[in-house]
Write an enzyme that holds these catalytic residues in place. Structure first.
Site, PDB file in Angstrom:
ATOM      1  N   GLY A  42       0.780  -1.243   0.000  1.00 54.89           N
ATOM      2  CA  GLY A  42       0.000   0.000   0.000  1.00 54.89           C
ATOM      3  C   GLY A  42       0.806   1.284   0.000  1.00 54.89           C
ATOM      4  N   GLU A  97       3.663   4.436   5.900  1.00 58.39           N
ATOM      5  CA  GLU A  97       2.465   3.605   5.749  1.00 58.39           C
ATOM      6  C   GLU A  97       1.454   4.282   4.836  1.00 58.39           C
ATOM      7  OE1 GLU A  97       0.898   1.075   5.670  1.00 58.39           O
ATOM      8  OE2 GLU A  97       0.819  -0.098   7.487  1.00 58.39           O
ATOM      9  N   ASP A 101      -5.480   2.540  10.590  1.00 56.15           N
ATOM     10  CA  ASP A 101      -6.876   2.265  10.882  1.00 56.15           C
ATOM     11  C   ASP A 101      -6.981   1.982  12.386  1.00 56.15           C
ATOM     12  OD1 ASP A 101      -9.536   1.710   9.925  1.00 56.15           O
ATOM     13  OD2 ASP A 101      -9.113  -0.424   9.996  1.00 56.15           O
TER      14      ASP A 101
END
Ligand code: IMP
Ligand code: MG
Length: 177
Positions: A42, A97, A101
């Site tokens: 990601g 990152e 979350d």
């Protein structure tokens, strides 16, 4: 079910934000070297663009982790799928990152990395979903705070799709399709 993606942050907004973070990091690390740890997959788009905006010497390494324990929520028990190539001892590490979350994955990962004795260890994320936080993580650089919606693009995926979108969008599901 068919889905479509609604733009949340345009390519220009994301690019400008990355420039801003690059300027901040360049100031904070003046006279020092920065070692970026990009969390695959990601963060790859963000980390590469960010690295280009940092004016101090940069080295970059990649790590792939998966949290296991079942269910859709991350458990925070991090399994290293691909470890770093280089040691981080005595380096000024910035972990990059895509999104934070619950914070479980990162807090566990930070413990793993601290045990390798970096000189300093900071966290940088493109997106932050603060309302979802379960574990407190100290994040130094945050691109955008987003509400509790499923976001994609700029490296973030839905079922491995949409990572290549040059903007950040929200996945919306079309009914009756
Ligand atoms: P957590 O902070 O341990 O709960 O997990 C964070 C990871 O979950 C991120 O690195 C992403 O891989 C994934 N994730 C969480 N929210 C989203 C989202 O809205 N879109 C895409 N991936 C997400
Ligand atoms: Mg991730």
């Amino acid at each position: 079910m068919a889905e479509h993606v609604k733009v949340m942050m345009t390519e220009e907004e994301v690019t400008n934000k990355i420039k801003e973070i690059g300027i901040l990091i360049s100031k904070d690390y003046e006279g020092k070297d920065v070692h970026i740890i990009c969390i695959l997959k990601g963060a790859s788009f963000f980390a590469c663009e960010l690295a280009k905006r940092i004016k101090v010497p940069v080295t970059i390494d990649f790590m792939s982790v998966s949290s296991y324990g079942g269910g859709t929520e991350s458990s925070g028990h991090v399994k290293i799928v691909k470890d770093l190539d280089m040691p981080i001892e005595d380096k000024n590490v910035i972990v990059v990152e895509d999104i934070i979350d619950s914070g479980r994955t990162l807090s566990h990962l930070l413990e793993l990395l601290k045990a390798r004795h970096p000189k300093s260890l900071e966290l940088c994320t493109l997106l932050d979903k603060p309302t979802r936080r379960v574990v407190d993580v100290d994040v130094k650089y945050i691109g955008f705070q987003v509400p509790d919606l499923f976001v994609v693009g700029y490296g973030l995926d839905y079922d491995q799709k949409y990572r290549n979108l040059p903007y950040i969008g929200v996945v919306e599901f079309d009914e009756d399709k």
